[in-house]
Design a protein around this motif. Structure first.
Motif, PDB file in Angstrom:
ATOM      1  N   SER A  61       0.866  -1.168   0.000  1.00 38.07           N
ATOM      2  CA  SER A  61       0.000   0.000   0.000  1.00 38.07           C
ATOM      3  C   SER A  61       0.907   1.224   0.000  1.00 38.07           C
ATOM      4  O   SER A  61       1.720   1.402   0.908  1.00 38.07           O
ATOM      5  CB  SER A  61      -0.900   0.004   1.240  1.00 38.07           C
ATOM      6  OG  SER A  61      -1.654   1.195   1.280  1.00 38.07           O
ATOM      7  N   THR A  63       1.191   5.273  -0.063  1.00 38.58           N
ATOM      8  CA  THR A  63       0.464   6.515   0.203  1.00 38.58           C
ATOM      9  C   THR A  63       1.433   7.688   0.125  1.00 38.58           C
ATOM     10  O   THR A  63       2.503   7.663   0.732  1.00 38.58           O
ATOM     11  CB  THR A  63      -0.202   6.494   1.593  1.00 38.58           C
ATOM     12  OG1 THR A  63      -1.098   5.383   1.644  1.00 38.58           O
ATOM     13  CG2 THR A  63      -0.970   7.781   1.853  1.00 38.58           C
ATOM     14  N   THR A 120      -3.421   7.164  -2.506  1.00 35.02           N
ATOM     15  CA  THR A 120      -3.064   5.803  -2.108  1.00 35.02           C
ATOM     16  C   THR A 120      -3.278   4.835  -3.268  1.00 35.02           C
ATOM     17  O   THR A 120      -4.338   4.844  -3.902  1.00 35.02           O
ATOM     18  CB  THR A 120      -3.890   5.348  -0.893  1.00 35.02           C
ATOM     19  OG1 THR A 120      -3.673   6.275   0.182  1.00 35.02           O
ATOM     20  CG2 THR A 120      -3.482   3.954  -0.440  1.00 35.02           C
TER      21      THR A 120
END
Length: 176
Positions: A61, A63, A120
């Motif tokens: 992930s 971001t 994101t």
């Protein structure tokens, strides 16, 4: 513990395979900070969190947090300008085609919270080095997209003023 027995929390970075930690260390653009790897080569806050996925794959992930236009100008920015700039920035950062080493489908999330915009992306890969390279490319893409969208005529504050200054120096082959 089975998947249904766990508490739903993502794996801690210590539970991840050594090969992933080595991929981040070898990449040269990330530093470990708690349960994330933080980009050390960009002006904005770019973070990557990882967890194990099915069949030995890794889920990442990514971001990136950037300031709104009004947050980095010494001048007053009209609401209509700020809204138009934010809308254009969002349209550009969701159009990720060709940025990563592997062709991927992304469904990015763009959220504004006060003077900050968070972008994101999520990706899953069985090749940890390619996944880390792609995470770094996404962070660089957001920063580059931000800089390309800077509107001339405003007096900018940090970190945008430093980014623009560096771009000018590089545009002159380093001559100041």
């Amino acid at each position: 513990m089975t998947e249904t027995e766990d508490d739903g929390d993502a794996d801690s970075a210590d539970d991840l395979p050594d090969r992933l930690r080595r991929a981040f260390a070898d990449h040269g653009s990330f530093e470990r900070e708690g349960d994330a790897w933080v980009s050390s080569t960009t002006a904005f806050d770019g973070r990557v969190r990882a967890e194990s996925a099915e069949e030995g794959r890794i889920r990442l992930s990514v971001t990136v947090r950037v300031p709104t236009l009004a947050a980095v100008t010494a001048d007053e920015v009209a609401d209509v300008v700020e809204d138009g700039w934010a809308d254009t920035f969002e349209r550009r950062v969701v159009d990720v085609g060709g940025v990563t080493r592997r062709e991927r489908e992304f469904d990015p999330v763009v959220e504004t919270d006060g003077d900050e915009i968070a972008v994101t992306y999520a990706l899953t890969d069985g090749n940890e080095r390619r996944g880390v390279d792609d995470a770094g490319a996404l962070i660089d893409f957001v920063e580059g997209t931000y800089v390309q969208g800077v509107i001339p005529g405003y007096e900018y504050t940090g970190p945008v003023s430093e980014l623009l200054s560096a771009a000018r120096r590089h545009g002159n082959d380093g001559a100041v």
